[in-house]
Motif scaffolding. Sequence first.
Motif, short mmCIF file in Angstrom:
data_model
loop_
_atom_site.label_atom_id
_atom_site.label_comp_id
_atom_site.label_asym_id
_atom_site.label_seq_id
_atom_site.Cartn_x
_atom_site.Cartn_y
_atom_site.Cartn_z
N ALA A 130 48.36 10.17 49.17
CA ALA A 130 49.41 10.94 48.37
C ALA A 130 50.73 10.32 48.65
O ALA A 130 51.71 10.20 47.95
CB ALA A 130 49.48 12.41 49.06
N SER A 131 50.68 9.68 50.05
CA SER A 131 51.92 8.69 50.37
C SER A 131 52.41 7.61 49.34
O SER A 131 53.14 7.15 48.99
CB SER A 131 52.08 8.39 51.69
OG SER A 131 51.21 7.85 52.07
N GLU A 132 51.00 6.86 49.20
CA GLU A 132 51.08 5.71 48.52
C GLU A 132 51.13 5.84 47.00
O GLU A 132 52.03 5.25 46.49
CB GLU A 132 49.74 4.96 48.84
CG GLU A 132 49.81 4.45 50.20
CD GLU A 132 48.22 3.69 50.38
OE1 GLU A 132 47.60 3.78 49.59
OE2 GLU A 132 48.22 2.92 51.62
N ASN A 133 50.76 6.83 46.61
CA ASN A 133 50.54 7.05 44.70
C ASN A 133 50.88 8.41 44.98
O ASN A 133 50.30 9.47 44.46
CB ASN A 133 49.39 7.06 44.27
CG ASN A 133 48.95 5.41 44.47
OD1 ASN A 133 49.85 4.57 44.16
ND2 ASN A 133 47.68 5.29 44.53
N PRO A 134 52.17 8.93 44.97
CA PRO A 134 52.58 10.27 44.82
C PRO A 134 52.60 10.80 43.39
O PRO A 134 52.97 9.92 42.30
CB PRO A 134 54.02 10.43 45.23
CG PRO A 134 54.32 8.87 45.19
CD PRO A 134 53.51 8.14 45.19
N TYR A 135 52.16 11.99 43.07
CA TYR A 135 51.87 12.42 41.73
C TYR A 135 52.38 13.88 41.46
O TYR A 135 53.15 14.08 40.38
CB TYR A 135 50.44 12.36 41.57
CG TYR A 135 50.01 12.79 39.98
CD1 TYR A 135 50.21 11.92 38.97
CD2 TYR A 135 49.52 14.23 39.85
CE1 TYR A 135 49.99 12.30 37.76
CE2 TYR A 135 49.43 14.39 38.46
CZ TYR A 135 49.34 13.68 37.50
OH TYR A 135 49.23 13.91 36.36
#
Length: 646
Positions: free
Chosen positions: A605-610
Amino acid sequence: MDPNKTGNASDQSDGDMASVMGFSGFGKKARTFDLDAIFEQTRRTAIERSQLVLEERQKEEIGESSHTAKASSAKQRDRAPAPAPRKKEESSSGSGSSDSDSDSDSELIGPPVPKQLTGQEDDEDLVGPPLPPGYRGSTADDEDDDDDDMQDDEDDNPVKKIPDTHEITLQHGTKTVSALALDPSGARLVTGGYDFDVRFWDFAGMDAALNSFRTIQPCECHQIRSLQYSITGDVILVVSGNAQAKVLDRDGFPVMECPKGDQYIVDMANTKGHTAMLNSGCWHPKIKDEFMTCSNDGTVRTWDLSSNKKHKMCFKPRSLQGKKVTPTCCTYSRDGKLVAAGCQDGTIQIWDRNLSVHTKFHCRQAHAPGTDTSCLTFSYDGTTLASRGGDDTLKTWDIRNFKKPLNVATGLSTFFSMTDCCFSPDDKLLVTGTSVKKDEGNGKLVFFDRASFQKVYEIDVTNAGVVRCLWHPKLNQIMVGTGNGLAKVYYDPVKSHRGAKLCVVKSKRKERQAETLTQDYIITPHALPMFREARQRSTKKQLEKDRLDPMKSHKPEPPVTGPGRGGRVAAHGGTLSSFIVKNIALDKTDDSNPRQAILRHAKEASENPYWVAPAYTKTQPDAIFQEEEESDEEADKEPEWKKRKI
């Protein structure tokens, strides 16, 4: 054509017709008769013959008288020593002269009349041979005198009028017969009991089997307290343990049902009917449509058969303090002008039928307080009132002097609240029944002389208590209801009339063979052999097959997994609802640590927030975080509460 041949042929045909038909004279002209001339000729012939007969009789009488006179004179001259024949001849000559002098045409036929019978009346004709000389026979007057003497003896002794030489037993049931009723003509008997049944007995229709022709339960699960026919005999009053009396016709079909009152109204006179259990009831002796009932609600009400919406009048018994008391029995006087009620406080209260406010006669201590006065009845002359008390007493009262009883009989045990008493048809005897405990003797029917009140007779009825007794004036038969379900009828073949005498002489009807075969079987169309399915030899295999069939065995569908978990998901269809149900029912439980389950997605979630971070990229300021460069010494100097803070 020859006329002789024609005549011979006609004569031959007439002979043949006469031989066939039995008479002749065909083709002849009928004779004419003058009826007036025939009647006149017959009258003249009768007159001539009667004159000839009278002349011949006169000549014979004259000849006989002269002959007897000559014979008597000759015998007197001879002075014969036989006086008896001379007296006979003199008596015969005297009778002949008297007959000749009289205008009567009758004469004595046969030997002369003996001397003992010469004093009888002359107008009576003697039939048969003469009586012997020494015989002193009883004449018709003597027989009449003997009959009168016997009748006088029976009149003087009322015990001889009790019809108890024969009895029949009617099996009502196994429980107490608490009600009896006979119609005014005595043709039908009705019995009611604690088994809720009302049975109808027809004396003319019964045979020696003594079976009732109808059994009904008019009041469902309530005991029958009282039954009585109206004065016309066309309807029956049924008083049971509920609050509503019923009226039935002769065949047991309902005619009327009294309404039930409102139990929340304080003044019972303002409600339309009884609100508690009924105790007794009776018909008016003169008005065919009026009857009376009494109840545990403390009222005595009169009703009209034509109006079933409300009672006619309401009488309220009161104690000495003015409190409500319960009437246990009620009755009308013989003329129907008075209404009497026996109450639980031992009082007997009598009202005028048209005035329901105050009592006309009142006896405060008629029976022991707290006991049920089971019966009140007036004598046929209307001057005496008899009361059967729950204190084992029987008392008679003169209503004109109502403070003290005329007579008292004690020791008459009673265990029933409807034990009866009644007067004999001639008003000389008073009858009541006694009760006994089980296996401690027989219940008795006791007879008391009305004047002296001495026990003059008693009948052992059965090994149970005698509850009801009824002495019918027309039949002269006594009906008794007992505590073991029997209804007995006592009668005398000579003194009684009809009633039980009609059925005991009939033989039992034989059951027909067709009735015995078809009585217990009802054949329906599909039960016939042509519609019946072939039955297998062994039913065990068929039962095993049916057990395996889920439709025939009605086996419920088990859950998919576990005891009830998951629900019914095996038989889902292709619809959206079935798909949702299937997915909802899936087992998606996770037994891992919920914190670890959430944090495993933190790096991604921190690397690829969506979901959240892209929404605030333009408005959210840059995050500035403090770098951790503190030494271990500074960390040791921090306070304890900061160390505990996460």
